[in-house]
Design an enzyme around this catalytic site. Sequence first.
Site, PDB file in Angstrom:
ATOM      1  CG  HIS A  94       3.695   0.063   2.365  1.00  0.00           C
ATOM      2  ND1 HIS A  94       2.629  -0.225   1.545  1.00  0.00           N
ATOM      3  CD2 HIS A  94       3.399  -0.476   3.575  1.00  0.00           C
ATOM      4  CE1 HIS A  94       1.721  -0.903   2.231  1.00  0.00           C
ATOM      5  NE2 HIS A  94       2.169  -1.071   3.469  1.00  0.00           N
ATOM      6  CD  GLU A 165       4.155  -4.175   5.875  1.00  0.00           C
ATOM      7  OE1 GLU A 165       3.721  -3.926   7.011  1.00  0.00           O
ATOM      8  OE2 GLU A 165       3.844  -3.498   4.881  1.00  0.00           O
TER       9      GLU A 165
HETATM   10  C1  PEP Z   1       0.370  -2.528   5.831  1.00  0.00           C
HETATM   11  O1  PEP Z   1      -0.247  -2.164   4.821  1.00  0.00           O
HETATM   12  O2  PEP Z   1       1.560  -2.243   6.000  1.00  0.00           O
HETATM   13  C2  PEP Z   1      -0.342  -3.315   6.824  1.00  0.00           C
HETATM   14  C3  PEP Z   1       0.360  -3.952   7.722  1.00  0.00           C
HETATM   15  O3  PEP Z   1      -1.704  -3.283   6.722  1.00  0.00           O
HETATM   16  P1  PEP Z   1      -2.809  -4.166   7.467  1.00  0.00           P
HETATM   17  O4  PEP Z   1      -2.334  -4.449   8.866  1.00  0.00           O
HETATM   18  O5  PEP Z   1      -4.024  -3.324   7.433  1.00  0.00           O
HETATM   19  O6  PEP Z   1      -2.946  -5.427   6.678  1.00  0.00           O
END
Ligand code: PEP
Length: 243
Positions: A94, A165
């Site tokens: 992550h 992400e």
């Molecule tokens: C994350 O940090 O993996 C994430 C998806 O956060 P958010 O949905 O809060 O942006």
Amino acid sequence: MRPLIGTGLKMNLTSSEAAIYFDELSQLVAPLSSCEIFVLPSFTSIWVARDRLRGSNVYWGAQDVHPNEAGAHTGDISAAMLVDLGCSFVEVGHSERRRDHGETDEMVALKVRQVLRHEMTPIICVGEHIRGRPEAALDHVLRQARTGMSLGSEADRRRVVIAYEPIWAIGEGAIAADPAHIGAVHRGLHQLATRVIYGGSVDPITAGPILAQTGVDGLFVGRAALDPKQFAAIAAIAARTKS
Ligand code: PEP
């Protein structure tokens, strides 16, 4: 393939709070058999997940793992420990772990190999720092994912889930990436993995248009999933959109 809808709870919820969360979530998503749902609590609450989610349609797992089998690694958690608590999924790489703990793609590869050796499913998080064209984003995340998957066999690699992400779309104050951007990056990432899920400011409003994109196999939800009702609402949208 059922849509994969999950959350990493980050450094939120004590074990007592997690017990309440799991009880509410498992009830809310009980009718959603057409989704594969998972939750990744902090290490201290994995045993609570095992006790509260066993027999439900919610899988559980961890937000990190050590790449070694066992030994002198104070404060770390091994894959065998996670298997013993019934974990199915392990998140690796992550962006907050890359930022806070200096994790590199090479370290991610070692962790992914360890998760695969222990028959759990690794979720490799990849994402570019700055908002730009999908071609540039794809170039960056393909490089990250290729290195992250480089130590597994071909068969193993098919078990890996990639979570796209984009770092600029994650966290407080951010907004989700444009569905067309997400779709383009996911379709490119499919050359490496069978399942590619999206994470970054997903909520019940953004979930539908993102899931409607070809190549989006599920969602990795952050803030919105801290409310089990919102998380269940997103899973219900996935069940409708992808069925
Ligand atoms: C994350 O940090 O993996 C994430 C998806 O956060 P958010 O949905 O809060 O942006």
